[in-house]
Scaffold this motif. Structure first.
Motif, PDB file in Angstrom:
ATOM      1  N   PRO A 258     -25.536 107.146  48.557  1.00 12.58           N
ATOM      2  CA  PRO A 258     -25.197 107.120  49.986  1.00 12.58           C
ATOM      3  C   PRO A 258     -25.340 108.491  50.642  1.00 12.58           C
ATOM      4  O   PRO A 258     -25.841 108.599  51.763  1.00 12.58           O
ATOM      5  CB  PRO A 258     -23.728 106.653  49.995  1.00 12.58           C
ATOM      6  CG  PRO A 258     -23.534 105.959  48.677  1.00 12.58           C
ATOM      7  CD  PRO A 258     -24.450 106.640  47.711  1.00 12.58           C
ATOM      8  N   LEU A 259     -24.948 109.533  49.913  1.00 11.89           N
ATOM      9  CA  LEU A 259     -25.050 110.888  50.460  1.00 11.89           C
ATOM     10  C   LEU A 259     -26.529 111.293  50.603  1.00 11.89           C
ATOM     11  O   LEU A 259     -26.956 111.812  51.650  1.00 11.89           O
ATOM     12  CB  LEU A 259     -24.308 111.865  49.539  1.00 11.89           C
ATOM     13  CG  LEU A 259     -24.267 113.324  49.946  1.00 11.89           C
ATOM     14  CD1 LEU A 259     -23.673 113.513  51.325  1.00 11.89           C
ATOM     15  CD2 LEU A 259     -23.457 114.137  48.926  1.00 11.89           C
ATOM     16  N   ILE A 260     -27.302 111.032  49.557  1.00 13.94           N
ATOM     17  CA  ILE A 260     -28.733 111.389  49.589  1.00 13.94           C
ATOM     18  C   ILE A 260     -29.439 110.653  50.728  1.00 13.94           C
ATOM     19  O   ILE A 260     -30.223 111.236  51.482  1.00 13.94           O
ATOM     20  CB  ILE A 260     -29.415 111.059  48.227  1.00 13.94           C
ATOM     21  CG1 ILE A 260     -28.785 111.889  47.100  1.00 13.94           C
ATOM     22  CG2 ILE A 260     -30.918 111.302  48.296  1.00 13.94           C
ATOM     23  CD1 ILE A 260     -29.232 111.486  45.694  1.00 13.94           C
ATOM     24  N   GLN A 261     -29.124 109.349  50.859  1.00 11.91           N
ATOM     25  CA  GLN A 261     -29.768 108.559  51.919  1.00 11.91           C
ATOM     26  C   GLN A 261     -29.387 109.096  53.298  1.00 11.91           C
ATOM     27  O   GLN A 261     -30.239 109.252  54.171  1.00 11.91           O
ATOM     28  CB  GLN A 261     -29.348 107.084  51.793  1.00 11.91           C
ATOM     29  CG  GLN A 261     -30.111 106.143  52.720  1.00 11.91           C
ATOM     30  CD  GLN A 261     -31.551 105.918  52.268  1.00 11.91           C
ATOM     31  OE1 GLN A 261     -31.796 105.256  51.283  1.00 11.91           O
ATOM     32  NE2 GLN A 261     -32.524 106.486  52.996  1.00 11.91           N
ATOM     33  N   GLY A 262     -28.112 109.414  53.453  1.00 17.10           N
ATOM     34  CA  GLY A 262     -27.634 109.945  54.736  1.00 17.10           C
ATOM     35  C   GLY A 262     -28.334 111.251  55.097  1.00 17.10           C
ATOM     36  O   GLY A 262     -28.691 111.477  56.254  1.00 17.10           O
ATOM     37  N   LEU A 263     -28.556 112.106  54.108  1.00 14.47           N
ATOM     38  CA  LEU A 263     -29.185 113.401  54.383  1.00 14.47           C
ATOM     39  C   LEU A 263     -30.708 113.272  54.551  1.00 14.47           C
ATOM     40  O   LEU A 263     -31.327 114.083  55.233  1.00 14.47           O
ATOM     41  CB  LEU A 263     -28.888 114.391  53.239  1.00 14.47           C
ATOM     42  CG  LEU A 263     -27.415 114.805  53.087  1.00 14.47           C
ATOM     43  CD1 LEU A 263     -27.212 115.611  51.805  1.00 14.47           C
ATOM     44  CD2 LEU A 263     -26.954 115.617  54.299  1.00 14.47           C
ATOM     45  N   SER A 264     -31.289 112.251  53.928  1.00  7.95           N
ATOM     46  CA  SER A 264     -32.752 112.099  53.983  1.00  7.95           C
ATOM     47  C   SER A 264     -33.197 111.350  55.234  1.00  7.95           C
ATOM     48  O   SER A 264     -34.331 111.516  55.685  1.00  7.95           O
ATOM     49  CB  SER A 264     -33.273 111.307  52.776  1.00  7.95           C
ATOM     50  OG  SER A 264     -32.805 111.859  51.594  1.00  7.95           O
ATOM     51  N   GLY A 265     -32.333 110.473  55.737  1.00  8.35           N
ATOM     52  CA  GLY A 265     -32.706 109.656  56.894  1.00  8.35           C
ATOM     53  C   GLY A 265     -33.266 108.320  56.455  1.00  8.35           C
ATOM     54  O   GLY A 265     -33.679 108.156  55.298  1.00  8.35           O
ATOM     55  N   PRO A 266     -33.299 107.357  57.382  1.00 10.79           N
ATOM     56  CA  PRO A 266     -33.659 105.980  57.038  1.00 10.79           C
ATOM     57  C   PRO A 266     -35.131 105.795  56.668  1.00 10.79           C
ATOM     58  O   PRO A 266     -35.498 104.796  56.060  1.00 10.79           O
ATOM     59  CB  PRO A 266     -33.327 105.198  58.321  1.00 10.79           C
ATOM     60  CG  PRO A 266     -33.307 106.229  59.410  1.00 10.79           C
ATOM     61  CD  PRO A 266     -32.929 107.525  58.791  1.00 10.79           C
TER      62      PRO A 266
END
Ligand code: DGL
Length: 282
Positions: free
Chosen positions: A194-202
């Motif tokens: 969840p953290l990686i996805q949040g920082l990488s963007g959709p």
């Protein structure tokens, strides 16, 4: 002595393999499981392959004694160092290993750049070289040894400014290289997804191999133990070579599971494992 219940054995250096356990139990809640976390030796990533092999052989012997009929190496690092030697040493038991999910990543990338996040043992190993050669000849693969992430997950640091800074340190260079698909090539990293996805963007796709590994293990289990084995009862035993109370808290935090954890002791030469006498009470 009572014969042990046939079960699926799952093994990792720590909590990472719980991401596979969670998927397995979601798919088949009635499958009995035995989970071993070798937290006395976590992280495995920087250790030499021979040492990991030695630990993995001892864990395999222990899981066999406890009734494991199939063993999931729920660790890329263990799979990279020990999958083939274990298959040779224990031909009577099927092992399900994990390789970096470069194949699905190559099928999904639009930018042609794939980031592979893993440990030193995984990214430097021959298994990684083989999957890149086989499946990603036309892509640019950017491997990144994410030093510190395993310890971060073991410490339960999954969100907040400190967690974010640790993740950014490895993620930013890969994103700057143009990666639009990120392969989570360490089972611990599933808990940072969840953290990686949040920082990488959709726009960036994360690939966590846990669901595919759980599906494959279930197939092997069905073949090995038969359909009736799916209704043996939801037995789940958790073992750690670290602190059982701490592992109990980690089970709660990471997979929302309450339950006893059994302590394991290494012998002095670290070649065999025995159950601690009795459950330690918190
Ligand atoms: N979770 C494991 C993996 O998938 C092991 C990580 C470690 O102990 O370094 O690689």
């Amino acid at each position: 002595m009572k014969a042990p219940i046939p079960a699926v054995g799952i093994f990792d250096s720590g909590v990472g393999g719980l991401s596979v356990w969670r998927e397995l139990v979601r798919l088949a809640p009635q499958v009995p499981t035995l989970y071993v976390a070798d937290q006395a030796h976590v992280p495995y990533g920087p250790r030499p392959p021979e040492e990991i092999r030695r630990f993995a052989e001892a864990v395999t012997r222990f899981l066999r004694e406890q009734g494991a009929q199939v063993i999931i190496l729920a660790s890329h690092t263990v799979s990279a160092s020990a999958l083939w030697p274990l298959r040779e040493a224990f031909p009577e038991i099927p092992f399900v290993g994990i390789e970096p999910a470069v194949k699905p990543a190559a099928a999904r990338t639009r930018s042609g750049v794939i980031g592979v996040l893993g440990t030193l043992g995984t990214l430097n190993g021959p298994l990684m070289a083989r999957v890149v050669e086989r499946f990603a000849r036309d892509a640019r693969v950017v491997p990144r040894v994410c030093t510190g992430w395993v310890e971060q997950v073991e410490a339960g640091l999954l969100e907040g400014p400190e967690a974010e800074a640790c993740v950014r340190a490895h993620l930013d260079p890969i994103l700057q290289a143009g990666a639009d698909v990120l392969v989570l090539a360490c089972t611990h990293y599933a808990f940072l997804a969840p953290l990686i996805q949040g920082l990488s963007g959709p726009e960036v796709l994360l690939i966590d191999p846990a669901p595919a590994v759980a599906r494959q293990a279930l197939e092997v289990w069905r073949t090995r133990a038969g359909e009736q084995s799916l209704s043996l009862g939801p037995m789940a035993r958790f073992f750690t070579t670290g602190d059982p109370h701490r592992f109990q808290e980690q089970l709660r935090q990471l997979i929302g599971r309450d339950g006893p954890v059994e302590g394991l002791c290494w012998d002095a030469a670290e070649r065999s494992l025995t159950l601690e006498q009795g459950l330690r009470q918190p």
